[in-house]
Write an enzyme that holds these catalytic residues in place. Structure first.
Site, short mmCIF file in Angstrom:
data_model
loop_
_atom_site.label_atom_id
_atom_site.label_comp_id
_atom_site.label_asym_id
_atom_site.label_seq_id
_atom_site.Cartn_x
_atom_site.Cartn_y
_atom_site.Cartn_z
N ARG A 242 0.86 -1.18 0.00
CA ARG A 242 0.00 0.00 0.00
C ARG A 242 0.89 1.24 0.00
NH1 ARG A 242 -3.50 -2.52 -1.75
NH2 ARG A 242 -5.63 -2.82 -1.00
N GLU A 271 -3.70 7.50 -4.29
CA GLU A 271 -3.94 7.04 -5.68
C GLU A 271 -5.24 7.63 -6.21
OE1 GLU A 271 -3.93 2.76 -6.02
OE2 GLU A 271 -2.06 2.60 -4.91
N HIS A 289 -1.05 0.23 -10.14
CA HIS A 289 -1.71 -0.72 -9.24
C HIS A 289 -2.23 -1.95 -10.02
CE1 HIS A 289 -3.93 -0.94 -5.11
NE2 HIS A 289 -3.65 -2.15 -5.56
C1 DGY Z 1 -6.13 -5.72 -3.06
O1 DGY Z 1 -6.99 -6.59 -3.32
O2 DGY Z 1 -6.04 -5.23 -1.95
C2 DGY Z 1 -5.20 -5.34 -4.15
O3 DGY Z 1 -4.46 -4.23 -3.83
C3 DGY Z 1 -5.91 -5.14 -5.47
O4 DGY Z 1 -4.93 -5.31 -6.45
#
Ligand code: DGY
Length: 323
Positions: A242, A271, A289
């Site tokens: 993240r 983001e 992402h």
């Molecule tokens: C999630 O599912 O948390 C991922 O970051 C999506 O790609």
């Protein structure tokens, strides 16, 4: 009997949307437009189920809206840091997620970023496309070996372990890790993985540092101006976890001053409005992402949501209940 009313906040893959149409009184987001805060509040008042995803924000003031009809937020994604879990609990809302099915595709993207930043892949592509390549020469675009190097994983859960497996068996990399809780002995032996007692100890030894820890108060800006000082000047940072785990400005400063060699990022603070400082740097690889973005994985994530909803409406134990 009326079918339950379900809101899907963004487009999902076709096969899952077809199943949703059959099973529920579903509202799909045909245009894939991100919904606004007032629309989320109205959704909680008008639907039995809301299915948000990682880019939809559900802070306390949204979850506290009055006259809620919604009982369950069935999240499309494994990460749920976009939902205020304490507020969800206080409001008696169930939250589910979609673990396991995106482990391999996310680890694949982490490995992709590791290779791209180590071997200057994105920079080379830009050079060729700009018609600036003057031909092979013994000292141009020198980079770093991946094979045999040391990979440090911060967070050694499902995705961190999958990444370690690819790196160890595919590229003969030495594995070191930092994880607050104990890790399965079999995994440690299989990968010949060495535990580090602190993040700093790991940063000092790793040639590549890959982040696989969840976002939260205790990991916010875990990588910052102070911790970056522990990394080798030849080391690279990979983030597929993240954005909040890394202080963007501190990383930009470290990349600019060559305090570290490079970075490969798939996730960002705030983001999709990424810090502009990244855009002018050659030694950072930027992906939008993409971790779970394969057709197979995104379909499997949708299937997980369907399974959670089926269990909920059958009064059974939910397979992936977060709260
Ligand atoms: C999630 O599912 O948390 C991922 O970051 C999506 O790609």
């Amino acid at each position: 009997m009326n079918k339950p009313k379900v809101l899907i906040t963004r487009r999902w893959t076709e096969s899952v949307e077809t199943k949703l149409r059959d099973l529920y009184d579903v509202t799909l987001n045909e245009t894939d437009r991100p919904l606004r805060t007032d629309e989320f509040k109205a959704a909680l008042q008008n639907y039995d189920v809301v299915c948000p995803t990682v880019c939809d924000s559900f802070p306390a003031d949204v979850l506290n809206v009055e006259n809620k009809r919604c009982k369950i937020l069935a999240n499309f994604g494994v990460g749920y840091n976009h939902i205020d879990i304490e507020a969800a609990k206080a409001n008696g809302l169930i939250v589910t997620n979609t673990p396991n099915v995106l482990t391999q595709s996310t680890a694949d993207i982490a490995m992709t970023l590791l290779l791209m930043t180590a071997r200057r892949g994105a920079e080379g592509d830009r050079l060729v496309r700009a018609n600036k390549w003057s031909g092979w020469c013994p000292t141009s675009m020198l980079s770093s070996n991946v094979t045999g190097a040391t990979l440090g994983l911060i967070g050694f859960g499902r995705i961190g372990q999958a990444m370690a497996r690819k790196a160890h068996y595919g590229f003969d990399m030495n594995i070191i890790y930092f994880n607050p809780s104990a890790v399965d002995e079999y995994v440690i032996q299989d990968l010949n993985a060495k535990r580090c007692n602190t993040v700093e100890e790991l940063l000092q030894q790793a040639d590549f540092v890959s982040l696989h820890c969840p976002a939260g108060a205790n990991t916010k800006h875990l990588i910052n101006a102070e911790t970056l000082k522990f990394m080798k000047p030849t080391a690279h940072l990979i983030n597929t976890a993240r954005g909040d785990v890394v202080d963007s400005q501190a990383l930009i400063d470290a990349l600019k001053s060559k305090q570290i060699a490079g970075a490969g990022l798939d996730v960002y603070e705030n983001e999709p409005n990424i810090h502009e400082g990244f855009l002018e740097l050659e030694n950072v690889t930027l992906l939008p992402h993409l971790g779970s973005a394969t057709l197979e994985t995104r379909t499997a994530m949708g299937e997980k949501v369907l399974a959670n909803l089926a269990a909920y409406f059958a009064g059974e134990t939910l397979p992936d209940r977060v709260v």
